[in-house]
Design a protein around this motif. Structure first.
Motif, PDB file in Angstrom:
ATOM      1  N   LEU A  66       0.811  -1.217   0.000  1.00  0.00           N
ATOM      2  CA  LEU A  66       0.000   0.000   0.000  1.00  0.00           C
ATOM      3  C   LEU A  66       0.844   1.267   0.000  1.00  0.00           C
ATOM      4  O   LEU A  66       0.547   2.233  -0.708  1.00  0.00           O
ATOM      5  N   SER A  67       1.888   1.281   0.798  1.00  0.00           N
ATOM      6  CA  SER A  67       2.662   2.512   0.968  1.00  0.00           C
ATOM      7  C   SER A  67       3.554   2.824  -0.225  1.00  0.00           C
ATOM      8  O   SER A  67       4.140   3.912  -0.283  1.00  0.00           O
ATOM      9  N   THR A  70       0.142   5.726  -4.124  1.00  0.00           N
ATOM     10  CA  THR A  70      -1.167   6.201  -3.706  1.00  0.00           C
ATOM     11  C   THR A  70      -2.228   5.257  -4.262  1.00  0.00           C
ATOM     12  O   THR A  70      -1.986   4.541  -5.241  1.00  0.00           O
ATOM     13  N   PRO A  71      -3.410   5.223  -3.677  1.00  0.00           N
ATOM     14  CA  PRO A  71      -4.443   4.310  -4.197  1.00  0.00           C
ATOM     15  C   PRO A  71      -4.829   4.614  -5.638  1.00  0.00           C
ATOM     16  O   PRO A  71      -5.143   3.682  -6.397  1.00  0.00           O
ATOM     17  N   THR A  74      -2.133   3.052  -7.850  1.00  0.00           N
ATOM     18  CA  THR A  74      -2.311   1.601  -7.917  1.00  0.00           C
ATOM     19  C   THR A  74      -3.485   1.237  -8.816  1.00  0.00           C
ATOM     20  O   THR A  74      -3.406   0.290  -9.609  1.00  0.00           O
ATOM     21  N   ARG A 115      -6.237   2.413   7.080  1.00  0.00           N
ATOM     22  CA  ARG A 115      -5.594   2.753   5.804  1.00  0.00           C
ATOM     23  C   ARG A 115      -6.036   1.803   4.701  1.00  0.00           C
ATOM     24  O   ARG A 115      -6.313   2.220   3.571  1.00  0.00           O
ATOM     25  N   THR A 116      -6.110   0.526   5.035  1.00  0.00           N
ATOM     26  CA  THR A 116      -6.526  -0.463   4.035  1.00  0.00           C
ATOM     27  C   THR A 116      -7.948  -0.194   3.560  1.00  0.00           C
ATOM     28  O   THR A 116      -8.245  -0.249   2.360  1.00  0.00           O
ATOM     29  N   GLU A 118      -9.658   2.630   3.517  1.00  0.00           N
ATOM     30  CA  GLU A 118      -9.687   3.819   2.648  1.00  0.00           C
ATOM     31  C   GLU A 118      -9.081   3.520   1.285  1.00  0.00           C
ATOM     32  O   GLU A 118      -9.607   3.924   0.248  1.00  0.00           O
ATOM     33  N   TYR A 119      -7.957   2.832   1.304  1.00  0.00           N
ATOM     34  CA  TYR A 119      -7.229   2.541   0.070  1.00  0.00           C
ATOM     35  C   TYR A 119      -8.106   1.760  -0.902  1.00  0.00           C
ATOM     36  O   TYR A 119      -8.233   2.118  -2.087  1.00  0.00           O
ATOM     37  N   ASN A 135     -12.363  11.427  -1.389  1.00  0.00           N
ATOM     38  CA  ASN A 135     -12.207  10.666  -0.150  1.00  0.00           C
ATOM     39  C   ASN A 135     -12.021  11.644   0.999  1.00  0.00           C
ATOM     40  O   ASN A 135     -11.104  12.471   0.985  1.00  0.00           O
ATOM     41  N   HIS A 139      -6.291   9.435   5.720  1.00  0.00           N
ATOM     42  CA  HIS A 139      -5.073   8.808   5.214  1.00  0.00           C
ATOM     43  C   HIS A 139      -4.800   9.131   3.741  1.00  0.00           C
ATOM     44  O   HIS A 139      -3.643   9.347   3.359  1.00  0.00           O
ATOM     45  N   TYR A 140      -5.837   9.165   2.923  1.00  0.00           N
ATOM     46  CA  TYR A 140      -5.677   9.431   1.493  1.00  0.00           C
ATOM     47  C   TYR A 140      -6.716  10.458   1.049  1.00  0.00           C
ATOM     48  O   TYR A 140      -7.569  10.170   0.198  1.00  0.00           O
TER      49      TYR A 140
END
Length: 345
Positions: A66-67, A70-71, A74, A115-116, A118-119, A135, A139-140
Motif C-alpha cells: 500500500l505505501s 497512492t491508491p 495503484t 488505511r486499508t 480507505e485505500y 475521499n 489517510h488518502y
C-alpha cells in the motif's frame, strides 16, 4: 482447488527462468501467475513483461504494498494491466510492516486497518468510474487540502475507462482483525503460512467479516489463495533442511523484533517457544543455529512435501479446509509439469 504460480520478488538479480516457468504453468493448466515486491523489484512490471506472452492465466500481485503508491496510482496500474491482458488482472494488496513502510517508503505505519479500508475504497471508485473520485478520510484525502495545498485540486475521473469495474481485489492478511476486514471488503484472501489444522479459527475470523453490514462477498464466492510450498520428493528430510533457513529468516529476522507479523502467525499455531528461540538466535547473528532450531512439524504445518500419494492426499485436506487456490513456488519446469496433474484427484 487450483494452482497459482508464485514467482515472488527478485533477489540480487532477476530470475533466469521466469518466462519458461510461466509458459509451463499456462500449458500445464495453472490458473494464475503471481508476483510480489519488497524493497527491490516491483510487482507490476514483471507481470506486464512476462504476461504479454500468455493468453489464459490470470496475472496477480501477491502483494503490492500500500505505501509504495497512492491508491489512485495503484488503480491506474491495475486498470492498465487489466486492459493489456484482456481482463486477467488480480490486484493483491498488503500493508507490509513498519520496517518497510517507515524505513523504505518513509510513510507512517499507524492504523493499517483504517488505511486499508480507505485505500480499497479509492481503488474501487477509480475502477467504477461512476463519479469523480473523492475521499474524506484522513489517510488518502482527495482532493488534498492539507499543509502546503494550493486549494486548486479538483476531483477527477480516470481518463481511461476501466475494462472491469469488478476487477478482483485480494488482500494479504495475517491477523484476526485484518482477515475479518478482508472478508468484509475484498474478493479474496491471500493467506501466508496457512495451515489446515487451524481452519476452524480462520473460518471464525472470515465469518465475522462476511456478517458485517454491506459485506462484499459470501463464503460461496470468496477466494482463499494460500501460499504453500508443494514439493514432490522422496527425500522429505532433505527438503525440510533446505526450507529451514527460510523459516528462520521469516520467524526471526523479517520485521521488527517487537513487531513481526510472520512470527505472530506461528505463535497462534502454538510455536511460541520456538519463535522466541529462533528469534534470539537469528538476531544475535547465529543464523545456522536459528535454522537448526526450526522443528520439522512447524514447516510441515504450512507445506505439502512428500511422494505423489501423500501430496494428493494433502491437496484434498487443504481443499476441504476451504482453500480455493494454492500459490506454489517452483524451481524448474519439470516441477511445474509434475504438479499440475495432481489436482485431478
Amino acid at each position: 482447488m487450483r494452482f497459482g504460480l508464485q514467482l515472488g520478488y527478485w533477489g540480487a538479480q532477476p530470475p533466469a527462468n521466469a518466462a519458461e516457468l510461466i509458459t509451463a504453468a499456462e500449458e500445464s493448466g495453472f490458473d494464475a501467475v503471481f508476483t510480489a515486491e519488497s524493497w527491490g523489484s516491483d510487482a507490476f512490471t514483471p507481470l506486464a513483461w512476462w504476461g504479454s506472452s500468455t493468453q489464459r492465466v490470470r496475472l496477480g500481485t501477491s502483494v503490492v504494498q500500500l505505501s509504495a503508491r497512492t491508491p489512485t496510482a495503484t488503480a491506474m496500474a491495475a486498470l492498465t494491466l487489466d486492459h493489456l491482458s484482456g481482463g486477467r488482472a488480480i490486484l493483491g494488496l498488503g500493508v507490509s510492516g513498519p520496517q518497510v513502510v517507515e524505513g523504505w517508503y518513509g510513510e507512517p505505519f499507524a492504523k493499517p486497518l483504517a488505511r486499508t479500508r480507505e485505500y480499497v475504497d479509492v481503488v474501487r471508485q477509480v475502477l467504477a468510474r461512476e463519479a469523480p473520485v473523492v475521499n474524506d478520510g484522513s489517510h488518502y484525502p482527495l482532493p488534498y487540502r492539507g499543509a502546503g495545498a494550493t486549494g486548486l485540486g479538483k476531483p477527477l475521473k480516470p481518463i481511461t475507462h476501466p475494462l472491469r469495474a469488478d476487477l478482483p481485489i485480494w488482500l494479504g492478511a495475517e491477523g484476526p482483525k485484518n482477515v475479518a476486514l478482508t472478508a468484509e471488503i475484498a474478493d479474496g484472501w491471500l493467506a501466508i503460512y496457512y495451515t489446515p489444522r487451524l481452519a476452524g479459527m480462520y473460518n471464525e475470523w472470515l465469518e465475522e467479516g462476511f456478517a458485517r453490514p454491506g459485506a462484499r462477498r459470501t463464503r460461496a464466492d470468496f477466494e482463499i489463495a494460500a501460499t504453500a510450498q508443494v514439493i514432490l520428493t522422496d527425500d522429505v528430510a532433505g527438503e525440510l533442511d533446505r526450507l529451514r533457513p527460510f523459516s528462520a529468516l521469516y520467524i526471526g529476522g523479517m520485521g521488527a523484533e517487537d513487531l513481526n507479523f510472520h512470527a505472530e502467525v506461528y505463535r497462534r499455531m502454538g510455536y511460541g517457544e520456538v519463535v522466541d528461540e529462533v528469534t534470539a538466535l537469528f538476531r544475535s547473528g547465529r543464523k545456522a543455529e536459528a535454522a537448526a532450531a526450526v522443528p520439522d512439524e512447524l514447516i510441515l504445518d504450512t507445506t505439502i512435501i512428500g511422494d505423489e500419494a501423500h501430496v494428493r492426499e494433502q491437496l484434498g485436506v487443504w481443499e476441504k479446509a476451504g482453500v480455493t487456490m494454492l500459490l506454489v513456488g517452483a524451481r524448474d519446469i519439470e516441477q511445474v509439469r509434475r504438479l499440475a496433474p495432481l489436482l485431478a484427484h
